[in-house]
Every structure is written in structure tokens, then in C-alpha cells.
Design an enzyme around this catalytic site. Structure first.
Site, PDB file in Angstrom:
ATOM      1  CG  ASP A 122      -2.058  -1.021   1.031  1.00  0.00           C
ATOM      2  OD1 ASP A 122      -2.571  -1.146  -0.094  1.00  0.00           O
ATOM      3  OD2 ASP A 122      -2.398  -1.708   2.016  1.00  0.00           O
ATOM      4  CG  ASP A 184      -7.027  -4.184  -4.146  1.00  0.00           C
ATOM      5  OD1 ASP A 184      -7.370  -5.209  -4.764  1.00  0.00           O
ATOM      6  OD2 ASP A 184      -7.600  -3.806  -3.116  1.00  0.00           O
TER       7      ASP A 184
HETATM    8  N1  GLY Z   1      -7.160  -1.781  -1.355  1.00  0.00           N
HETATM    9  C1  GLY Z   1      -8.100  -2.156  -0.375  1.00  0.00           C
HETATM   10  C2  GLY Z   1      -9.501  -1.971  -0.790  1.00  0.00           C
HETATM   11  O1  GLY Z   1      -9.794  -1.582  -1.894  1.00  0.00           O
HETATM   12  O2  GLY Z   1     -10.354  -2.224   0.050  1.00  0.00           O
END
Ligand code: GLY
Length: 406
Positions: A122, A184
């Protein structure tokens, strides 16, 4: 002195019928109520976000609001910490208001330490949306570029050449647990592309492209939808299985995951000019827009296969990400597709700017949008405001002004 910047000025001129891309005889933009809607939403965002910044302690960031409307905050380590500073930067870009710039700077430097956080993928969401926007908008390479490059170095540490992908979740060197890669993760490649531009070191670019290629190979189903999670053997790099974490089922199309894929492949095309990534973005867009489960107002259910449709919950965050991605993608495709992508994005933005989704000033914990979904399976952040829904909503509204007219 607070002067409106060019973007704001352009919206104002369009509304007054003075500016725009056409001649003085061009009435289409003058009459476009969507631009008026966008201006109202962005002006409300400026007010809400100043109130929010006043309400959040200096050492924390806003995450969501509780059922009773009270603000829920988090520390910089949470994956969404880049979105609040990022939204403040976007609003500064819109309004040219130095008060917003000072607030954006303070919240950006608050999360600087995240550039060294190796705990998950992240770091791209965190640092690119905060420091990346700061760098893009101010052009101050001395202050902001080193943080972006350092963060990209940290993200590289999560890339294992045997697997050929960045490890999204899990301990760096764990060889017992599956090596997890989530869709993601495509959103974090922008940090790597930026680092190559800033440093001249192509390692970042090459890792981003390898990750994108292997995501293309392993994450997608024949219908163009994607798994949320793909598990690999940490020893051999063999793909073991696709599954979900936040979706309705392993085989389902979790809405935000599809939106991340759409945005991520569009952005990766912009950074590489590789037609394969554009084709994948088009495949995803067509899967979404042709989907019988997409509601007429354009804002998706939290999963395209959610139980209980049409009474299932919507996810405003997925709608906002889709809208922003489609407004970029429409610049890269033929006229028919461009028209469809643009009108679909506009429909989403009209819906999100209506009273069902857009909060009144002083309500909703000072977030902009209502009705997003974090994780239904975990019963976490269900039907609430979320900081990233606001970020992509603001970005999409600003993109309305920068994209070409049909
Ligand atoms: N990247 C985490 C979500 O979209 O919940």
C-alpha cells in the site's frame, strides 16, 4: 492572496459562456449542467474538507464516520493515509487557495515515515497520492521527489523475481504462507513509473511492467472480470489459485477490484504506451458497462454477483474510481468507445452528485460521499463514507474539465 488557478478559472469561464474549447458560437458547454453540478460539488468539497481538517487531530487522518456521524480516524500506517492529503492537494489545485495548500502540506509530511513501511504494497497508495500529487502540483522536486523515490525503493523490496510480482500482503520473506497478489496492486505501479522518471533508474519501470504482465496472465477470467486475490507458491512462483477476500465469492466480480483493474491498466498504458494494457482496460470497461448487474444510474453494487441484487448495497467508491478511470480511458480509444466511456462516467458523477450520495455540509463526518463499502465479508465499513471514495470523486470531477469534448 488566494487566486483561482487555471482549472477553476476554466470551469468558471465555461459556466459563464466565455471560455471553453469552442468559438463564441459554441453553446454546448455553456448549457452543460454537469459542469455546474461539478462546480457545486467541488465547492462543497472545499468547505467540507476544511471542516474535516479542523476536526482531525494533527497526528491522525480521517478514515470513515460511525453510524452516529462521528468521525473515525487512523494513524499513518493504515493503507488509506495518502488519500486525505491527496484530496487536499486536488482541492488546492482546483481552488488555488493557499490555506488548502498549507493543510495539504501538513498532512503530507505527517505520513512521510510510510516511505519506509515494508509491511505491504500500500506504500503506492499512500505516497503517490500525497507526495506524488504534491510534486506534480508544486513542481518542488527538492522537497518531494526524494520521498517518492525512497518509497519506490521500499516497494521494490516486495518484488520477488522468482514469482515475478510484488507481494501485496504477507511477510516479505515468508516461504510457508502463500504469496498473495491482489488486483488492487495495479494501483501501486504508478509510484514505480514516477520513480524511474525522477531517478533515471529503469529498475522501477521494469518491475512495474513485469508485475503488470503477470497480472494480465493470471488475474483475469475469460469474461474480463478479475479475481481479487491470486495465490502463488512462494518457493517456485507457481500460480496456485484465484480467490476473493472482500468479494461475495471466489468466482465473483468484486466491484472495487474491477474498478482498481480498470484504473490500473489505464494508468499503466499511459506510462508505457503498450497496447496490451490498453486492450485490457477496454476489456474491463466493457465487462463493467455491458454487465446486466450495473444499475441504470451507473453506481455499482458492491459486487457484480452480490446476493440480493437489486436490493444489495451499492459501493460509491467503486463508482468514483470507475468514473475517474473512464474519463482518462476515453482519451485513448476510438470515437464510439470514447463517447460511451465519457457518458458512462458522466452518469456516475451525476448520480454521486445527487442527494442520495453527496452529503450536506457539516454532515457525514465531513466526508463528501455516503454509501461506500469496505468489506462486506468482514462486516467492516459497510455502507459508510470512505476517504478514498472522496479522493477519486474529486479527481473525476476535475477530469471532467480537462478531457476533450465530443
Ligand atoms: N485496497 C483495499 C480496498 O480496496 O479495500
Amino acid at each position: 492572496m488566494n487566486l483561482p488557478n487555471l482549472r477553476h478559472l476554466s470551469l468558471l469561464l465555461v459556466l459563464s459562456g466565455i471560455g471553453g474549447c469552442g468559438s463564441s458560437g459554441d453553446t454546448s458547454r455553456r448549457a452543460d449542467p454537469l459542469r455546474e453540478v461539478a462546480t457545486i460539488a467541488l465547492d462543497r468539497a472545499v468547505t467540507q474538507y476544511k471542516l474535516m481538517d479542523d476536526a482531525v487531530p494533527d497526528s491522525l487522518l480521517p478514515r470513515t464516520s460511525a453510524e452516529d456521524g462521528t468521525l473515525v480516524t487512523h494513524r499513518p500506517g493504515w493503507w488509506t493515509s495518502g488519500f486525505f492529503p491527496g484530496s487536499l492537494w486536488l482541492l488546492y489545485e482546483y481552488a488555488g487557495d493557499t490555506d488548502l495548500k498549507e493543510r495539504a502540506e501538513a498532512r503530507t509530511w505527517l505520513i512521510e515515515g510510510e516511505k519506509d513501511n515494508l509491511g505491504d504494497h500500500d506504500i503506492g497508495f499512500k505516497i503517490n497520492n500525497s507526495f506524488g500529487n504534491a510534486l506534480r502540483i508544486t513542481g518542488d522536486t527538492t522537497r518531494y521527489a526524494p520521498v517518492v523515490v525512497d518509497a519506490a525503493q521500499s516497494l521494490l523490496r516486495r518484488f520477488d523475481p522468482t514469482v515475478g510480482l510484488i507481494r501485496s500482503w504477507g511477510e516479505l520473506d515468508d516461504t510457508d504462507e502463500p504469496y498473495l497478489v491482489i488486483i488492487d496492486n495495479m494501483m501501486n505501479l504508478a509510484l514505480l513509473f514516477r520513480a524511474t522518471e525522477l531517478s533515471g533508474d529503469s529498475t522501477f519501470f521494469n518491475v512495474a511492467v513485469t508485475h503488470a504482465d503477470n497480472t494480465l496472465r493470471d488475474h483475469f477470467r475469460p469474461d474480463g472480470s478479475s479475481y481479487h486475490v491470486v495465490e502463488y507458491s512462494p518457493r517456485t512462483g507457481e500460480r496456485m489459485r484465484g480467490r476473493t477476500n472482500q468479494g461475495a465469492a471466489d468466482s465473483s466480480a468484486w466491484a472495487r477490484g474491477q474498478a482498481w483493474g480498470l484504473y490500473g491498466f489505464t494508468e499503466t498504458y499511459r506510462n508505457t504506451d503498450d497496447r496490451r494494457y490498453l486492450d485490457q482496460a477496454i476489456t474491463i470497461a466493457d465487462f463493467l458497462l455491458d454487465n446486466p448487474a450495473l444499475p441504470d444510474d451507473g453506481v455499482p453494487y458492491w459486487d457484480f454477483d452480490a446476493p440480493g441484487i437489486p436490493d444489495a448495497l451499492r459501493d460509491a467508491s467503486a463508482g468514483a474510481i470507475m468514473a475517474s478511470a473512464l474519463l482518462e480511458l476515453q482519451d485513448y480509444v476510438d470515437a464510439n468507445r470514447a463517447s460511451r466511456y465519457r457518458s458512462s462516467a458522466e452518469k456516475i458523477l451525476r448520480t454521486l452528485s445527487g442527494p442520495e450520495y453527496l452529503a450536506e455540509v457539516g454532515t457525514n463526518g465531513n466526508f463528501l460521499l455516503k454509501h461506500s463499502v469496505g468489506s462486506v465479508p468482514a462486516n467492516s465499513e459497510v455502507d459508510v463514507p470512505l476517504t478514498y471514495a472522496d479522493y477519486y470523486f474529486i479527481e473525476a470531477l476535475l477530469r471532467l474539465d480537462s478531457v476533450s469534448d465530443e
